[in-house]
Design an enzyme around this catalytic site. Sequence first.
Site, PDB file in Angstrom:
ATOM      1  N   LYS A 184      17.724  -4.769   1.943  1.00 29.61           N
ATOM      2  CA  LYS A 184      16.815  -4.784   3.091  1.00 29.61           C
ATOM      3  C   LYS A 184      15.544  -5.546   2.740  1.00 29.61           C
ATOM      4  CE  LYS A 184      13.562  -1.977   4.544  1.00 29.61           C
ATOM      5  NZ  LYS A 184      12.564  -2.932   5.071  1.00 29.61           N
ATOM      6  N   GLU A 258       9.967  -0.677  -9.017  1.00 25.92           N
ATOM      7  CA  GLU A 258       8.944  -1.613  -9.480  1.00 25.92           C
ATOM      8  C   GLU A 258       7.801  -1.494  -8.486  1.00 25.92           C
ATOM      9  OE1 GLU A 258       6.580  -4.116  -9.827  1.00 25.92           O
ATOM     10  OE2 GLU A 258       7.964  -5.748  -9.307  1.00 25.92           O
ATOM     11  N   CYS A 292       1.962  -7.491  -7.483  1.00 24.23           N
ATOM     12  CA  CYS A 292       1.812  -6.141  -8.032  1.00 24.23           C
ATOM     13  C   CYS A 292       1.242  -6.168  -9.445  1.00 24.23           C
ATOM     14  CB  CYS A 292       3.151  -5.421  -8.011  1.00 24.23           C
ATOM     15  SG  CYS A 292       4.498  -6.443  -8.578  1.00 24.23           S
ATOM     16  N   GLU A 389      -5.051  -0.019  -5.829  1.00 26.24           N
ATOM     17  CA  GLU A 389      -4.493  -1.351  -5.650  1.00 26.24           C
ATOM     18  C   GLU A 389      -4.923  -1.904  -4.290  1.00 26.24           C
ATOM     19  OE1 GLU A 389      -0.150  -1.654  -5.395  1.00 26.24           O
ATOM     20  OE2 GLU A 389      -0.302  -3.446  -6.642  1.00 26.24           O
TER      21      GLU A 389
END
Lengths: 478, 286
Positions: A184, A258, A292, A389
């Site tokens: 997906k 991840e 990331c 983040e």
Amino acid sequence: MAKLEYAPAPESRSVVSLRPSYGLFVGGEFVDPVDGGAFKTISPSTEEVLAEVAEAGPADVDRAVAAARRAYGRTWSRLSGRERGKYLFRIARIIQERARELAVLETLDNGKPIKESRDVDVPLVAAHFFYYAGWADKLGHAGFGPDPRPLGVAGQIIPWNFPLLMLAWKVAPALAAGNTVVLKPAETTPLTALLFAEICQQADLPPGVVNILTGAGPTGRALVEHPDVDKVAFTGSTEVGRLIAEAVAGSAKKVTLELGGKAANIVFADAPVDQAVEGIVRGVFFNQGHVCCAGTRLLVQESVADVVLTSLKRRLATLRLGDPLDKNTDIGAINSAVQLERIRALADVGEAEGASRWSAPCTLPDRGYWFPPTVFSGVAQTHRIAREEIFGPVLSVLTFRTPKEAVEKANNTPYGLSAGVWTEKGSRILWMAQHLRAGVVWANTFNHFDPGSPFGGYKESGYGREGGRHGLEAYLDV
Amino acid sequence: MSRLEVRKTYKLYIGGKFPRSESGRSYPVTGARGQFLANAALASRKDARDAVVAARAAFPGWSGATAYNRGQVLYRVAEMMEGRRAQFVDEVQAAEGGPRRVAAAEVDAAVDRWVWYAGWTDKLAQVAGAANPVAGPFFNFSLPEPTGVVAVVAPQRSSLLGLVSVLAPVVATGNTAVVLASQARPLPAVTLTEVLATSDVPGGVVNLLTGAVEEVAPWLASHGDVNAIDLAGAGLAGVDLERAAAVNLKRVRRPADPDLDWTADPGTGRLLSFVETKTVWHPVGI
């Protein structure tokens, strides 16, 4: 130095032919969704609607998992590694052949500069397939026993920051190891995955080996929770990663995650300033900071903090923000309105908490989603912009005096994906690398990727590794 | 009305070019049924020495290329070979006899062998290299590096699959090669060089000689600028050649069993025969 004026140099869109609407890719062909939903994908640099894409519901997930299961049992797991490898080599070659088309489409749908999609994303995608193609008939040499077995059907969910590259990271090792997949793509960037489906057709990949379901969170959840999925691989936020870890509890599903990061990029006083500044820029402003492993916390040794910061600001003032299809563009569009809002909100918090904000002087286009390269100095470890983040072009600058202090500050985060070290002293690089709790440590460079190099995080940045020999383990029953 | 075919001149392959033997000699090559096939160049000592010079010159570039790049070049060889499949099947069948089906299987296996080794270029260091946990504050790692110029005496019976099975592992790791083709069945090897010449393999990485093993191989075995020798097809001459190779301590791979089944899984043995392990120490500390 004043910024040089360049004439516009837009890459042509004509290489891409978009269909008005796309179905789901199940069992080797494009099909309409059973549940009938659809959503639009737009170009974040212009807000233009690019295409309408099917939204897969639970019945579509059933159908895709069943197709993958059939392909696993009837064809893919029965093929020799050599023949599986040759399919993957074919795919790698078609990606190389259609590189420009993929790059332009990626830039249209994602908003990243064409020079990145053309020179980084797509070449790495081809290289990733090439690399894992070579493993398909060598699994017995990979260190997991003489004849390691695949897991079965893998459900894979990927993010919007490197749409096609994340697809490659998921699909190539899965197929090489002998699994079939249901993938997906992210709801804001589905188009290159759908073009990849066409590439699978051109390669005559057996139907059902790769299935692609477009959709949003609920589609992903249905895939993760599907009882006939043997393996879940997810790249995305730590928040969703936690939900997945909860969802698979008690099942036999193997999981790799991840997730997010808040990497420290550590600059020692002996580092060459210009080189370090280039690395800082590459570390946090590459791909608009939608990375990331981005080096979002600059830890600079106190004695050179002013010099580095001055030089950094001068360099940032020369970055070109604008049309992502322009070959001179350094900074493209923020991927979505939602993400732009998140970046703005956190940047405002940074200011409110007392850090001082500086943004590169650049004109933002009227349409689309944009955020200028921004640097916060005077940041404390307790500030939210030093802990959370941001996933945007925002850098927080902190200082340190000793290597030990640098390590303590760098490790003072729930994340542990990556870190950077800048120094001329080799022994110190290795000492720092030994003490940094991060899955990837870049020394005197940043944000480098290679299919042969394992990638993944410590702590809340997830578990499992992608890339390299280690990346095979995620898709083998070992 | 029948048309007279245009026949090919089978030449040597040295430094990316196709010279005849400097000696001006050739020898007749006959097929499995004794029929005349072609005249092949009869390589001389001078040709062998020229080939070593070409291989040495190509070594820095080829060994310095990224493993990924070498892998793509080797895969390109497979692509080009596949395109000439029918030609190879004809030549292998003419040379080795037997049914066409068997020749075709040998050609297919030869193509797949290039694919096998293409995949190894960027993986051997991950399998054969190591980070060594030495007792002390040091980072210590070992990596395989190519030995240098490798002479190869190709298998005598398996004219194509045998050849590819010994040549590909030599060049996969970054060595350059001087190959002496099967003496009686050299024609598929010459056609393979035409594939190599159009596959992005830099000139000089592979050099091919056709001729007599007893005449040429001793010069390669004793050559001071050859680092290793694979005696796969040397047969009983292998002992003398191995002895000659001791002059500069060449790495020697001894003759293969003449009846070896080259279709078997090749493993990593041939890759590891022609690499040197390099270990690097570096201190760790503030």
